[in-house]
Design a protein around this motif. Structure first.
Motif, PDB file in Angstrom:
ATOM      1  N   MET A 190       6.126   4.772   9.359  1.00 26.83           N
ATOM      2  CA  MET A 190       4.927   5.597   9.174  1.00 26.83           C
ATOM      3  C   MET A 190       3.649   4.790   9.434  1.00 26.83           C
ATOM      4  O   MET A 190       3.559   3.617   9.098  1.00 26.83           O
ATOM      5  CB  MET A 190       4.901   6.137   7.744  1.00 26.83           C
ATOM      6  N   CYS A 191       2.665   5.454  10.022  1.00 30.35           N
ATOM      7  CA  CYS A 191       1.327   4.878  10.172  1.00 30.35           C
ATOM      8  C   CYS A 191       0.332   5.937   9.712  1.00 30.35           C
ATOM      9  O   CYS A 191       0.639   7.129   9.715  1.00 30.35           O
ATOM     10  CB  CYS A 191       1.033   4.539  11.626  1.00 30.35           C
ATOM     11  N   SER A 192      -0.865   5.492   9.372  1.00 33.57           N
ATOM     12  CA  SER A 192      -1.868   6.480   8.972  1.00 33.57           C
ATOM     13  C   SER A 192      -2.416   7.181  10.206  1.00 33.57           C
ATOM     14  O   SER A 192      -2.716   8.369  10.186  1.00 33.57           O
ATOM     15  CB  SER A 192      -2.990   5.804   8.192  1.00 33.57           C
ATOM     16  N   THR A 193      -2.539   6.432  11.297  1.00 32.72           N
ATOM     17  CA  THR A 193      -3.004   6.990  12.569  1.00 32.72           C
ATOM     18  C   THR A 193      -2.038   6.499  13.637  1.00 32.72           C
ATOM     19  O   THR A 193      -1.736   5.296  13.674  1.00 32.72           O
ATOM     20  CB  THR A 193      -4.431   6.494  12.870  1.00 32.72           C
ATOM     21  N   TYR A 194      -1.532   7.393  14.456  1.00 32.41           N
ATOM     22  CA  TYR A 194      -0.621   6.961  15.519  1.00 32.41           C
ATOM     23  C   TYR A 194      -1.422   6.619  16.768  1.00 32.41           C
ATOM     24  O   TYR A 194      -1.950   7.512  17.440  1.00 32.41           O
ATOM     25  CB  TYR A 194       0.453   8.026  15.785  1.00 32.41           C
ATOM     26  N   CYS A 195      -1.511   5.317  17.036  1.00 31.07           N
ATOM     27  CA  CYS A 195      -2.279   4.841  18.183  1.00 31.07           C
ATOM     28  C   CYS A 195      -1.575   5.322  19.448  1.00 31.07           C
ATOM     29  O   CYS A 195      -0.359   5.167  19.571  1.00 31.07           O
ATOM     30  CB  CYS A 195      -2.346   3.324  18.182  1.00 31.07           C
ATOM     31  N   ARG A 196      -2.336   5.829  20.365  1.00 33.04           N
ATOM     32  CA  ARG A 196      -1.720   6.380  21.578  1.00 33.04           C
ATOM     33  C   ARG A 196      -1.125   5.270  22.433  1.00 33.04           C
ATOM     34  O   ARG A 196      -0.278   5.520  23.268  1.00 33.04           O
ATOM     35  CB  ARG A 196      -2.729   7.210  22.376  1.00 33.04           C
ATOM     36  N   HIS A 197      -1.560   4.035  22.220  1.00 30.76           N
ATOM     37  CA  HIS A 197      -1.084   2.924  23.040  1.00 30.76           C
ATOM     38  C   HIS A 197       0.038   2.150  22.346  1.00 30.76           C
ATOM     39  O   HIS A 197       0.387   1.057  22.782  1.00 30.76           O
ATOM     40  CB  HIS A 197      -2.251   1.962  23.326  1.00 30.76           C
ATOM     41  N   CYS A 198       0.614   2.700  21.295  1.00 31.88           N
ATOM     42  CA  CYS A 198       1.559   1.945  20.460  1.00 31.88           C
ATOM     43  C   CYS A 198       2.768   1.474  21.253  1.00 31.88           C
ATOM     44  O   CYS A 198       3.374   2.220  22.010  1.00 31.88           O
ATOM     45  CB  CYS A 198       2.035   2.820  19.313  1.00 31.88           C
ATOM     46  N   THR A 199       3.153   0.248  21.013  1.00 35.12           N
ATOM     47  CA  THR A 199       4.299  -0.319  21.709  1.00 35.12           C
ATOM     48  C   THR A 199       5.618   0.145  21.089  1.00 35.12           C
ATOM     49  O   THR A 199       6.663   0.081  21.720  1.00 35.12           O
ATOM     50  CB  THR A 199       4.189  -1.855  21.722  1.00 35.12           C
ATOM     51  N   VAL A 237       9.542   4.909  17.913  1.00 33.79           N
ATOM     52  CA  VAL A 237       9.899   5.108  16.504  1.00 33.79           C
ATOM     53  C   VAL A 237       8.711   5.495  15.630  1.00 33.79           C
ATOM     54  O   VAL A 237       8.894   6.234  14.656  1.00 33.79           O
ATOM     55  CB  VAL A 237      10.562   3.865  15.871  1.00 33.79           C
ATOM     56  N   ALA A 238       7.514   5.000  15.953  1.00 32.35           N
ATOM     57  CA  ALA A 238       6.385   5.216  15.041  1.00 32.35           C
ATOM     58  C   ALA A 238       6.150   6.712  14.858  1.00 32.35           C
ATOM     59  O   ALA A 238       5.820   7.425  15.805  1.00 32.35           O
ATOM     60  CB  ALA A 238       5.137   4.532  15.568  1.00 32.35           C
ATOM     61  N   GLY A 239       6.372   7.181  13.669  1.00 31.49           N
ATOM     62  CA  GLY A 239       6.074   8.570  13.333  1.00 31.49           C
ATOM     63  C   GLY A 239       7.146   9.569  13.689  1.00 31.49           C
ATOM     64  O   GLY A 239       7.047  10.736  13.310  1.00 31.49           O
ATOM     65  N   THR A 299      -4.469  -7.980  11.721  1.00 34.43           N
ATOM     66  CA  THR A 299      -4.877  -6.603  11.893  1.00 34.43           C
ATOM     67  C   THR A 299      -5.100  -6.307  13.381  1.00 34.43           C
ATOM     68  O   THR A 299      -4.735  -7.122  14.235  1.00 34.43           O
ATOM     69  CB  THR A 299      -6.089  -6.276  10.993  1.00 34.43           C
ATOM     70  N   HIS A 300      -5.662  -5.157  13.698  1.00 31.93           N
ATOM     71  CA  HIS A 300      -5.597  -4.672  15.071  1.00 31.93           C
ATOM     72  C   HIS A 300      -6.877  -3.912  15.429  1.00 31.93           C
ATOM     73  O   HIS A 300      -6.884  -2.681  15.496  1.00 31.93           O
ATOM     74  CB  HIS A 300      -4.329  -3.790  15.169  1.00 31.93           C
ATOM     75  N   PHE A 301      -7.964  -4.649  15.578  1.00 29.59           N
ATOM     76  CA  PHE A 301      -9.208  -4.060  16.079  1.00 29.59           C
ATOM     77  C   PHE A 301      -9.190  -4.172  17.608  1.00 29.59           C
ATOM     78  O   PHE A 301      -8.860  -5.229  18.157  1.00 29.59           O
ATOM     79  CB  PHE A 301     -10.433  -4.838  15.571  1.00 29.59           C
ATOM     80  N   THR A 337      -0.826  -4.982  10.324  1.00 35.41           N
ATOM     81  CA  THR A 337      -1.342  -3.676   9.885  1.00 35.41           C
ATOM     82  C   THR A 337      -2.593  -3.272  10.659  1.00 35.41           C
ATOM     83  O   THR A 337      -3.428  -4.112  10.988  1.00 35.41           O
ATOM     84  CB  THR A 337      -1.678  -3.710   8.382  1.00 35.41           C
ATOM     85  N   ARG A 338      -2.713  -1.978  10.907  1.00 31.93           N
ATOM     86  CA  ARG A 338      -3.966  -1.451  11.472  1.00 31.93           C
ATOM     87  C   ARG A 338      -4.764  -0.707  10.395  1.00 31.93           C
ATOM     88  O   ARG A 338      -5.783  -0.103  10.671  1.00 31.93           O
ATOM     89  CB  ARG A 338      -3.642  -0.533  12.658  1.00 31.93           C
ATOM     90  N   VAL A 339      -4.280  -0.777   9.169  1.00 36.22           N
ATOM     91  CA  VAL A 339      -4.948  -0.058   8.079  1.00 36.22           C
ATOM     92  C   VAL A 339      -6.428  -0.448   7.903  1.00 36.22           C
ATOM     93  O   VAL A 339      -7.274   0.423   7.718  1.00 36.22           O
ATOM     94  CB  VAL A 339      -4.126  -0.197   6.771  1.00 36.22           C
ATOM     95  N   SER A 368       6.299  -5.563   9.252  1.00 34.48           N
ATOM     96  CA  SER A 368       5.650  -4.730  10.258  1.00 34.48           C
ATOM     97  C   SER A 368       6.173  -3.309  10.141  1.00 34.48           C
ATOM     98  O   SER A 368       6.710  -2.900   9.129  1.00 34.48           O
ATOM     99  CB  SER A 368       5.919  -5.346  11.642  1.00 34.48           C
ATOM    100  N   GLY A 369       6.026  -2.540  11.212  1.00 31.80           N
ATOM    101  CA  GLY A 369       6.508  -1.159  11.152  1.00 31.80           C
ATOM    102  C   GLY A 369       6.332  -0.481  12.490  1.00 31.80           C
ATOM    103  O   GLY A 369       6.557  -1.106  13.525  1.00 31.80           O
ATOM    104  N   GLY A 370       5.763   0.729  12.490  1.00 32.72           N
ATOM    105  CA  GLY A 370       4.947   1.397  11.495  1.00 32.72           C
ATOM    106  C   GLY A 370       3.903   0.462  10.864  1.00 32.72           C
ATOM    107  O   GLY A 370       3.698  -0.643  11.295  1.00 32.72           O
ATOM    108  N   ASP A 371       3.278   0.992   9.856  1.00 30.41           N
ATOM    109  CA  ASP A 371       2.235   0.213   9.185  1.00 30.41           C
ATOM    110  C   ASP A 371       2.603   0.013   7.725  1.00 30.41           C
ATOM    111  O   ASP A 371       2.573   0.966   6.934  1.00 30.41           O
ATOM    112  CB  ASP A 371       0.885   0.920   9.312  1.00 30.41           C
ATOM    113  N   PRO A 372       2.949  -1.229   7.342  1.00 28.70           N
ATOM    114  CA  PRO A 372       3.417  -1.456   5.975  1.00 28.70           C
ATOM    115  C   PRO A 372       2.380  -1.148   4.902  1.00 28.70           C
ATOM    116  O   PRO A 372       2.750  -0.886   3.759  1.00 28.70           O
ATOM    117  CB  PRO A 372       3.780  -2.940   5.960  1.00 28.70           C
TER     118      PRO A 372
HETATM  119  S1  SF4 Z   1       2.699   0.709  14.694  1.00 29.30           S
HETATM  120 FE1  SF4 Z   1       0.620  -0.131  14.828  1.00 29.30          FE
HETATM  121  S2  SF4 Z   1      -0.017   0.252  16.951  1.00 29.30           S
HETATM  122 FE2  SF4 Z   1       1.778   1.572  16.503  1.00 29.30          FE
HETATM  123  S3  SF4 Z   1       0.876   3.501  15.863  1.00 29.30           S
HETATM  124 FE3  SF4 Z   1       1.287   2.315  14.036  1.00 29.30          FE
HETATM  125  S4  SF4 Z   1      -0.637   1.265  13.601  1.00 29.30           S
HETATM  126 FE4  SF4 Z   1      -0.751   1.966  15.710  1.00 29.30          FE
END
Ligand code: SF4
Length: 452
Positions: A153-162, A166-168, A258-260, A230-232, A198-202
């Protein structure tokens, strides 16, 4: 709420839809109500509550249209978000100035139909994490490090996620049984000193869930440092609470990456979140991804790096976009990254310059890519160049002070030459401990097996 960006640029007020519906946060943290509440807007008190932000994420095309009615004439995103889920915290949505792809925050958060256009060389798992997974939910690639998938799980699903695959796709978190298996593996492999959560966003996990993971891993004596990816702080800075910081402090040394990606993400809220973590003794690094049309101009990366260092966040990596399905429209040429690195050197202190890396396909790991500073070499001198183009001859030590010099062994196996014209796409060292383990342990692993 944010009214100005760190760069001094005026930011708009969060957009308010016509109808206001306020929803209570879920009682026990971040479980997503189903279906998600329709309208993400609330009182300032609720706005500052991370659980309210989680519960009111924009999850469906219908919710997106209510937040951004100007998208009404666009494509129907329903098939797209069923393949690659969407979630945007109201906070992160409030950073969007214009609802079009010219806006960097919009591009990173709002699904685009290009995500469905994939050239054939892309894959869902280009880093082959699934094949380096001796225990489901744990990637062991480098000798001294392991990565734990704590949640999908992430709070926001980044469109560029690697980890788009699995994310989401299922919002789940690691079970106690799986955590125990991972801890046992760490116990049996004392060469692993560094564990990345890691995750997702822990940090979308409840504090007690995260503490369960940190405390169990801390019990393994050979684990020296624990890192959290985390990108939180960027997309849900409200999550960085005093309570969370107090809990994290108990398990030091904890590092956070983090991930700015863009200076517009450096808001009063996100910088406060970073400062709270830094004040709790957490060294902070930042991993950016080079994204076309978002941060692929040197001046943007320069501004971002300056802002990060000002907030005690060390720019750590600038990643070339991975060869992952669904993100081709974000990919730049490698040469763009090298140009950016060329620009940064000399303008910024070394402390503020990230390492530009390609996370190589076939599970090759991170490969640093640099402009060429070594011009030529002889046994007596090496000619170097600096960022201005100045050439400097660096004298080598005299042979008599160096002791015996080992002669280089002749090349016995051709290989790299064939790669130059595409006859060969990978050379694997057969004796590698990692690849041997991979053959024995996980011939056809599955990343999504790691969570329950
Ligand atoms: S795993 Fe990281 S990069 Fe991927 S959607 Fe979640 S926060 Fe964004």
């Amino acid at each position: 709420m944010i009214m100005t960006s760190d760069s001094g640029e005026a930011a708009p007020k969060p957009m308010r839809p016509a109808e206001i519906v306020e929803d209570e946060p879920p009682p026990s943290g971040c479980t997503l109500p189903s279906p998600a509440p329709a309208i993400p807007i609330g009182s300032p008190k609720k706005w500052d509550d991370w659980r309210w932000q989680m519960a009111n994420r924009i999850r469906s095309p219908q919710q997106l249209l209510r937040f951004f009615p100007e998208l009404r004439n666009g494509s129907d995103l329903t098939p797209l978000v069923s393949k690659y889920p969407m979630a945007i915290t109201p906070y992160y949505a409030s950073l969007i100035h214009e609802a079009n792809p010219g806006d960097p925050i919009f591009q990173m958060a709002v699904p685009q139909m290009q995500e469905l256009i994939d050239p054939p060389f892309l894959s869902p798992d280009p880093l082959e994490e699934c094949h380096d997974m001796p225990v489901p939910g744990m990637v062991h690639r480098y000798p001294d490090r392991a990565l734990v998938i704590a949640t999908t799980m992430c709070s926001t699903y980044c469109r560029h996620c690697t980890r788009k695959r699995v994310a989401g796709t299922r919002e789940t978190s690691i079970s106690k049984r799986r955590l125990e298996q991972i801890a046992e593996y760490l116990q049996q492999h004392p060469q692993i000193h560094d564990v990345i959560i890691s995750g997702g966003d822990p940090l979308t996990l409840r504090t007690d869930q995260l503490e369960m993971i940190l405390s169990r891993i801390r019990q393994v004596p050979s684990v020296q440092i624990i890192r959290i990816g985390t990108r939180v702080p960027v997309v849900l800075p409200q999550r960085i609470t005093e309570n969370l910081c107090r809990m994290i402090q108990k398990y030091h040394p904890i590092w956070i990456n983090t991930h700015f990606n863009h200076p517009r993400e450096l808001t009063p809220e996100s910088t406060q979140a970073c400062q709270m973590l830094a004040n709790a003794g957490v060294p902070l690094g930042n991993q950016s991804v080079l994204l076309k049309g978002i941060n692929d101009r040197p001046q943007i990366i320069e501004e971002l790096c300056r802002g990060l260092v000002r907030n005690r966040v060390r720019p750590y990596y600038l990643y070339q976009c991975d060869l992952v399905r669904g993100v081709e429209h974000f990919r730049t040429r490698l040469s763009r990254g090298i140009e950016i690195m060329e620009y940064l050197r000399g303008r910024l202190s070394g402390l503020a310059i990230p390492l530009f890396v390609v996370d190589a396909p076939h599970g090759g790991g991170k490969i640093p890519v640099l402009p060429t500073y070594l011009v030529t070499q002889s046994p007596t001198h090496t000619v170097l160049r600096n960022y201005e183009g100045m050439l400097i001859a660096y004298p080598e030590p005299h042979e008599e002070t160096m002791g015996p010099v080992e002669e280089p062994k002749p090349e016995s196996s051709p290989g790299v030459w064939e790669m130059l014209d595409g006859q060969n796409s990978v050379i694997r060292p057969e004796q590698s401990v990692r690849l041997t383990r991979r053959r024995q342990c996980c011939p056809a692993g599955n990343l999504s097996e790691g969570v329950e």
